[in-house]
Design a protein around this motif. Structure first.
Motif, PDB file in Angstrom:
ATOM      1  N   PRO A  10       0.803  -1.234   0.000  1.00  0.00           N
ATOM      2  CA  PRO A  10       0.000   0.000   0.000  1.00  0.00           C
ATOM      3  C   PRO A  10       0.831   1.277   0.000  1.00  0.00           C
ATOM      4  CG  PRO A  10      -0.081  -1.084   2.151  1.00  0.00           C
ATOM      5  CD  PRO A  10       0.577  -2.039   1.212  1.00  0.00           C
ATOM      6  N   LEU A  11       2.007   1.241   0.632  1.00  0.00           N
ATOM      7  CA  LEU A  11       2.835   2.451   0.688  1.00  0.00           C
ATOM      8  C   LEU A  11       3.426   2.807  -0.669  1.00  0.00           C
ATOM      9  CD1 LEU A  11       4.711   1.861   4.082  1.00  0.00           C
ATOM     10  CD2 LEU A  11       2.649   3.241   3.649  1.00  0.00           C
ATOM     11  N   LEU A  12       3.606   1.813  -1.529  1.00  0.00           N
ATOM     12  CA  LEU A  12       4.179   2.047  -2.861  1.00  0.00           C
ATOM     13  C   LEU A  12       3.119   2.070  -3.954  1.00  0.00           C
ATOM     14  CD1 LEU A  12       7.290  -0.328  -2.636  1.00  0.00           C
ATOM     15  CD2 LEU A  12       7.241   2.152  -2.298  1.00  0.00           C
ATOM     16  N   TYR A  13       1.851   2.004  -3.540  1.00  0.00           N
ATOM     17  CA  TYR A  13       0.773   1.829  -4.510  1.00  0.00           C
ATOM     18  C   TYR A  13       0.730   2.953  -5.540  1.00  0.00           C
ATOM     19  CZ  TYR A  13      -3.953   1.316  -6.392  1.00  0.00           C
ATOM     20  OH  TYR A  13      -5.032   1.197  -7.231  1.00  0.00           O
ATOM     21  N   HIS A  14       0.796   4.192  -5.098  1.00  0.00           N
ATOM     22  CA  HIS A  14       0.661   5.313  -6.022  1.00  0.00           C
ATOM     23  C   HIS A  14       1.868   5.448  -6.944  1.00  0.00           C
ATOM     24  CE1 HIS A  14      -3.101   6.766  -4.395  1.00  0.00           C
ATOM     25  NE2 HIS A  14      -2.619   6.645  -3.165  1.00  0.00           N
ATOM     26  N   ILE A  15       2.976   4.858  -6.561  1.00  0.00           N
ATOM     27  CA  ILE A  15       4.152   4.857  -7.444  1.00  0.00           C
ATOM     28  C   ILE A  15       4.080   3.692  -8.420  1.00  0.00           C
ATOM     29  CG2 ILE A  15       6.664   4.652  -7.534  1.00  0.00           C
ATOM     30  CD1 ILE A  15       6.756   5.918  -4.747  1.00  0.00           C
ATOM     31  N   ALA A  16       3.777   2.510  -7.878  1.00  0.00           N
ATOM     32  CA  ALA A  16       3.719   1.315  -8.712  1.00  0.00           C
ATOM     33  C   ALA A  16       2.577   1.357  -9.715  1.00  0.00           C
ATOM     34  CB  ALA A  16       3.581   0.074  -7.832  1.00  0.00           C
ATOM     35  N   MET A  17       1.464   2.027  -9.339  1.00  0.00           N
ATOM     36  CA  MET A  17       0.300   2.121 -10.226  1.00  0.00           C
ATOM     37  C   MET A  17       0.032   3.584 -10.576  1.00  0.00           C
ATOM     38  SD  MET A  17      -0.482  -0.981 -10.777  1.00  0.00           S
ATOM     39  CE  MET A  17      -1.976  -0.705 -11.702  1.00  0.00           C
ATOM     40  N   SER A  18       1.060   4.262 -10.998  1.00  0.00           N
ATOM     41  CA  SER A  18       0.902   5.656 -11.421  1.00  0.00           C
ATOM     42  C   SER A  18       0.090   5.718 -12.713  1.00  0.00           C
ATOM     43  CB  SER A  18       2.268   6.299 -11.650  1.00  0.00           C
ATOM     44  OG  SER A  18       2.935   5.655 -12.733  1.00  0.00           O
ATOM     45  N   LYS A  19      -0.325   6.907 -13.080  1.00  0.00           N
ATOM     46  CA  LYS A  19      -1.111   7.074 -14.301  1.00  0.00           C
ATOM     47  C   LYS A  19      -0.349   6.582 -15.519  1.00  0.00           C
ATOM     48  CE  LYS A  19      -3.712  10.529 -16.928  1.00  0.00           C
ATOM     49  NZ  LYS A  19      -4.123  11.965 -16.999  1.00  0.00           N
ATOM     50  N   GLN A  20       0.959   6.859 -15.539  1.00  0.00           N
ATOM     51  CA  GLN A  20       1.785   6.426 -16.658  1.00  0.00           C
ATOM     52  C   GLN A  20       1.836   4.900 -16.755  1.00  0.00           C
ATOM     53  OE1 GLN A  20       5.808   7.858 -16.465  1.00  0.00           O
ATOM     54  NE2 GLN A  20       6.391   6.977 -18.451  1.00  0.00           N
ATOM     55  N   VAL A  21       1.995   4.242 -15.605  1.00  0.00           N
ATOM     56  CA  VAL A  21       2.035   2.775 -15.592  1.00  0.00           C
ATOM     57  C   VAL A  21       0.702   2.201 -16.065  1.00  0.00           C
ATOM     58  CG1 VAL A  21       2.197   0.736 -14.104  1.00  0.00           C
ATOM     59  CG2 VAL A  21       3.796   2.642 -13.804  1.00  0.00           C
ATOM     60  N   CYS A  22      -0.402   2.776 -15.615  1.00  0.00           N
ATOM     61  CA  CYS A  22      -1.728   2.293 -16.018  1.00  0.00           C
ATOM     62  C   CYS A  22      -1.922   2.406 -17.522  1.00  0.00           C
ATOM     63  CB  CYS A  22      -2.818   3.082 -15.292  1.00  0.00           C
ATOM     64  SG  CYS A  22      -2.907   2.769 -13.513  1.00  0.00           S
ATOM     65  N   ILE A  23      -1.514   3.540 -18.082  1.00  0.00           N
ATOM     66  CA  ILE A  23      -1.639   3.735 -19.530  1.00  0.00           C
ATOM     67  C   ILE A  23      -0.753   2.744 -20.286  1.00  0.00           C
ATOM     68  CG2 ILE A  23      -1.176   5.355 -21.413  1.00  0.00           C
ATOM     69  CD1 ILE A  23      -2.019   7.606 -19.515  1.00  0.00           C
ATOM     70  N   GLN A  24       0.451   2.519 -19.776  1.00  0.00           N
ATOM     71  CA  GLN A  24       1.349   1.559 -20.417  1.00  0.00           C
ATOM     72  C   GLN A  24       0.760   0.146 -20.401  1.00  0.00           C
ATOM     73  OE1 GLN A  24       4.982   2.101 -18.200  1.00  0.00           O
ATOM     74  NE2 GLN A  24       5.706   3.772 -19.529  1.00  0.00           N
ATOM     75  N   LEU A  25       0.158  -0.235 -19.287  1.00  0.00           N
ATOM     76  CA  LEU A  25      -0.473  -1.551 -19.200  1.00  0.00           C
ATOM     77  C   LEU A  25      -1.632  -1.661 -20.182  1.00  0.00           C
ATOM     78  CD1 LEU A  25      -0.492  -2.121 -15.326  1.00  0.00           C
ATOM     79  CD2 LEU A  25       0.841  -3.394 -17.011  1.00  0.00           C
ATOM     80  N   LEU A  26      -2.414  -0.596 -20.291  1.00  0.00           N
ATOM     81  CA  LEU A  26      -3.553  -0.604 -21.207  1.00  0.00           C
ATOM     82  C   LEU A  26      -3.094  -0.674 -22.664  1.00  0.00           C
ATOM     83  CD1 LEU A  26      -6.642  -0.319 -21.561  1.00  0.00           C
ATOM     84  CD2 LEU A  26      -6.271   2.160 -21.717  1.00  0.00           C
ATOM     85  N   VAL A  27      -2.134   0.165 -23.013  1.00  0.00           N
ATOM     86  CA  VAL A  27      -1.622   0.171 -24.395  1.00  0.00           C
ATOM     87  C   VAL A  27      -0.962  -1.165 -24.728  1.00  0.00           C
ATOM     88  CG1 VAL A  27       0.055   1.221 -25.969  1.00  0.00           C
ATOM     89  CG2 VAL A  27      -1.345   2.668 -24.483  1.00  0.00           C
ATOM     90  N   GLY A  28      -0.183  -1.695 -23.783  1.00  0.00           N
ATOM     91  CA  GLY A  28       0.455  -2.991 -23.998  1.00  0.00           C
ATOM     92  C   GLY A  28      -0.563  -4.098 -24.220  1.00  0.00           C
TER      93      GLY A  28
END
Length: 314
Positions: free
Chosen positions: A132-150
């Motif tokens: 939970p402490l790393l959640y906003h870093i691990a699931m940042s907006k950029q990461v979410c978009i990369q996962l979606l595009v991938g």
């Protein structure tokens, strides 16, 4: 003989979707069922996308993927249902060769993308509960978009390969597809050439997607369950697990039907069974997903209540 086969292959410009049969009851019945399910699917998925879009409290990684899942389900069912209903109602069962290939491409694209998005949602829940402490870093907006595009890129490659392999076959016999849409088992059964390679490609690619995404989901939930069991309070364990139950239900529905359908060694042997299962994963699941998430999610229900109140207060 070979020349005749090639001539017939080049002359083929359309297929005929047989649907569920030619009797009146086998036209009106499926049309009504498809219409009710499709209209419900459009309503609930559009509502879900709208709610998440206009409510800032839902602008989190979990709801980002949920919104895209709803958009995907809307496109997924729209690839199949409108054409099927037209063939039931108007009696026009013809679909052009290009139209069939296009429908097939987008159907495979959206189905595979859904598997990847469900895996991304499992990883999101794992990160939220286990780190939970790393959640906003691990699931940042950029990461979410990369996962979606991938997800779309990998699914697009898979869809293109399967489409090319399928529609370069020699269709020199009947052009009647024993299905209500252009599905790969029904198309392979029309080929007058050997389909061993095509079946191997379908089995391999489908198996790789199902195995890789299901492995992400299983590993994520193994860690989630381990983390939940370490929570001391029963209320804490209940709250942590409640954030995952909707996703588990969606995963079970989707993977259960797709695995049954596309990883069988001989998917061509039971067309009637294939049509029934296809209705479930092309129409019923896209309808159920937003209902599962909204009925079991306090945030979504609260967002719906606030939105309805603001509309009527105005």
């Amino acid at each position: 003989m070979e020349t005749m086969k090639e001539r017939n292959h080049t002359a083929l410009t359309e297929f005929i979707l047989l649907g569920f049969g030619s009797g009146l009851g086998l036209k009106v019945g499926p049309f009504v069922v498809f219409l009710v399910i499709y209209m419900t699917t459009v309503l609930v998925n559009t509502t879900m996308v709208f709610l998440i879009g206009v409510n800032s409290r839902l602008h989190t990684p979990m709801y980002f993927f949920l919104m895209n899942l709803s958009l995907l389900d809307l496109c997924y069912s729209s690839t199949i249902a409108p054409k099927a209903m037209m063939s039931f109602l108007a009696g026009s069962k013809n679909i052009s060769f290009i139209g069939c290939a296009t429908q097939f491409f987008f159907f495979v694209l959206f189905a595979a993308t859904e598997a990847f998005i469900l895996a991304a949602m499992a990883y999101d829940r794992y990160t939220a509960i286990c780190n939970p402490l790393l959640y906003h870093i691990a699931m940042s907006k950029q990461v979410c978009i990369q996962l979606l595009v991938g997800s779309y890129v990998f699914s697009g490659v898979n869809s293109m390969v399967q489409t090319v392999f399928t529609f370069t076959l020699c269709f020199c016999g009947s052009n009647e597809i024993n299905h209500f849409f252009c599905d790969i088992p029904a198309l392979l059964s029309l080929s007058c050439t050997k389909t061993d390679i095509n079946e191997l490609v379908m089995f391999t690619l489908s198996g790789l997607i199902i195995m890789s995404t299901s492995m992400v989901i299983l590993v994520s939930y193994a860690n989630i369950i381990s983390a939940i069991l370490r929570i001391r309070s029963a209320e804490g364990r209940r709250r942590a697990f409640s954030t995952c139950t909707s996703h588990i239900m969606s995963v079970s529905l989707f993977y259960g039907t797709v695995t049954f359908m596309y990883t069988q060694p001989s998917p061509l042997s039971a067309p009637a069974q294939s049509r029934v299962v296809s209705v479930f994963y092309t129409l019923v699941i896209p309808m159920l997903n937003p209902l599962i998430y909204s009925l079991r999610n306090k945030d979504v229900k609260e967002a719906l209540r606030r939105t309805i109140s603001s509309v009527f207060l105005k």
